[in-house]
Write a protein that holds these residues in place. Structure first.
Motif, PDB file in Angstrom:
ATOM      1  N   VAL A 281       0.836  -1.197   0.000  1.00  0.00           N
ATOM      2  CA  VAL A 281       0.000   0.000   0.000  1.00  0.00           C
ATOM      3  C   VAL A 281       0.876   1.253   0.000  1.00  0.00           C
ATOM      4  O   VAL A 281       0.646   2.184  -0.766  1.00  0.00           O
ATOM      5  CB  VAL A 281      -0.956  -0.001   1.218  1.00  0.00           C
ATOM      6  CG1 VAL A 281      -1.576   1.358   1.443  1.00  0.00           C
ATOM      7  CG2 VAL A 281      -2.022  -1.057   1.041  1.00  0.00           C
ATOM      8  N   VAL A 282       1.906   1.265   0.859  1.00  0.00           N
ATOM      9  CA  VAL A 282       2.803   2.417   0.937  1.00  0.00           C
ATOM     10  C   VAL A 282       3.481   2.639  -0.412  1.00  0.00           C
ATOM     11  O   VAL A 282       3.524   3.770  -0.919  1.00  0.00           O
ATOM     12  CB  VAL A 282       3.853   2.230   2.057  1.00  0.00           C
ATOM     13  CG1 VAL A 282       4.927   3.296   1.984  1.00  0.00           C
ATOM     14  CG2 VAL A 282       3.189   2.240   3.420  1.00  0.00           C
ATOM     15  N   GLU A 283       3.986   1.569  -0.994  1.00  0.00           N
ATOM     16  CA  GLU A 283       4.676   1.692  -2.281  1.00  0.00           C
ATOM     17  C   GLU A 283       3.739   2.195  -3.376  1.00  0.00           C
ATOM     18  O   GLU A 283       4.092   3.078  -4.157  1.00  0.00           O
ATOM     19  CB  GLU A 283       5.258   0.336  -2.673  1.00  0.00           C
ATOM     20  CG  GLU A 283       6.099   0.384  -3.929  1.00  0.00           C
ATOM     21  CD  GLU A 283       6.715  -0.968  -4.256  1.00  0.00           C
ATOM     22  OE1 GLU A 283       6.826  -1.259  -5.451  1.00  0.00           O
ATOM     23  OE2 GLU A 283       7.062  -1.709  -3.318  1.00  0.00           O
ATOM     24  N   THR A 284       2.525   1.653  -3.424  1.00  0.00           N
ATOM     25  CA  THR A 284       1.560   2.057  -4.445  1.00  0.00           C
ATOM     26  C   THR A 284       1.173   3.520  -4.293  1.00  0.00           C
ATOM     27  O   THR A 284       1.148   4.273  -5.279  1.00  0.00           O
ATOM     28  CB  THR A 284       0.304   1.172  -4.356  1.00  0.00           C
ATOM     29  OG1 THR A 284       0.689  -0.198  -4.481  1.00  0.00           O
ATOM     30  CG2 THR A 284      -0.691   1.516  -5.441  1.00  0.00           C
ATOM     31  N   LEU A 285       0.879   3.926  -3.068  1.00  0.00           N
ATOM     32  CA  LEU A 285       0.456   5.312  -2.849  1.00  0.00           C
ATOM     33  C   LEU A 285       1.592   6.297  -3.119  1.00  0.00           C
ATOM     34  O   LEU A 285       1.371   7.373  -3.697  1.00  0.00           O
ATOM     35  CB  LEU A 285      -0.075   5.477  -1.424  1.00  0.00           C
ATOM     36  CG  LEU A 285      -1.401   4.768  -1.134  1.00  0.00           C
ATOM     37  CD1 LEU A 285      -1.767   4.894   0.334  1.00  0.00           C
ATOM     38  CD2 LEU A 285      -2.521   5.312  -2.001  1.00  0.00           C
TER      39      LEU A 285
END
Length: 195
Positions: free
Chosen positions: A25-29
């Protein structure tokens, strides 16, 4: 020494390190933030070129070369945003991205404002997640409280049946007395003695 040792064909494929949903999630956002920052920078350059063209009446845009990306988020701010991203549940990742894109398209912000919009979207999503968790917690408490209170009230309000008082007609009583039972209205079939 064999040639096979020089080539890695015979080795089993190495396992790709498994990432947790939070890391994904962190990487995608953060990838979305970087992309939107680049797009905002590109739009800002185009607006500046249009302004220069209108002001001077001459287009020198073909002569100007721009750096790949001149604006970058400060490391401290990036860490804060990554920390906020960790609070986002994976099921909210898509809606957060959609909301962020919607706001960027609506406001057409300057490059410096993109991270502030991103922060506000993350804060809004975190608040929504917190509200939903509190609502689920209250619902669970209400359900457990209701189950205990209903069981107590039904237990207290049950009427007691004494087997020796025959105000209630039963089939066994009719068989014991040898009388013809009255027509039943119950859902079970009627069994009669053939005499």
């Amino acid at each position: 020494m064999s040639l096979a040792s020089w080539f890695r064909w015979n080795e089993p494929p190495s396992r790709i390190s498994q990432r947790t949903p939070t890391e994904m999630v962190v990487e995608t956002l953060m990838m979305e933030l970087n992309w939107q920052t680049k797009q905002a920078e590109k739009q800002q350059r185009e607006r500046e070129n249009e302004y220069r063209k209108i002001k001077t009446g001459v287009d020198y845009g073909w002569l100007v070369s721009y750096p790949k990306q001149s604006y970058d988020i400060s490391p401290g701010e990036r860490l804060q945003l990554e920390d906020m991203c960790t609070k986002i549940h994976p099921s909210y990742c898509g809606p957060v991205i959609l909301r962020f894109r919607q706001l960027v398209a609506e406001y057409e912000p300057e490059v410096q404002e993109v991270s502030r919009i991103f922060r506000s979207v993350l804060h809004e999503a975190a608040e929504k997640i917190k509200e939903e968790e509190e609502a689920k917690k209250l619902a669970r408490q209400w359900n457990t409280k209701n189950k205990t209170s209903l069981s107590l009230t039904t237990f207290k309000s049950r009427s007691r049946i004494s087997p020796f008082i025959s105000d209630i007609k039963t089939i066994s009583e009719d068989v014991e007395r040898g009388t013809q039972p009255t027509r039943r209205v119950w859902s079970m079939p009627e069994f009669r003695n053939a005499k």
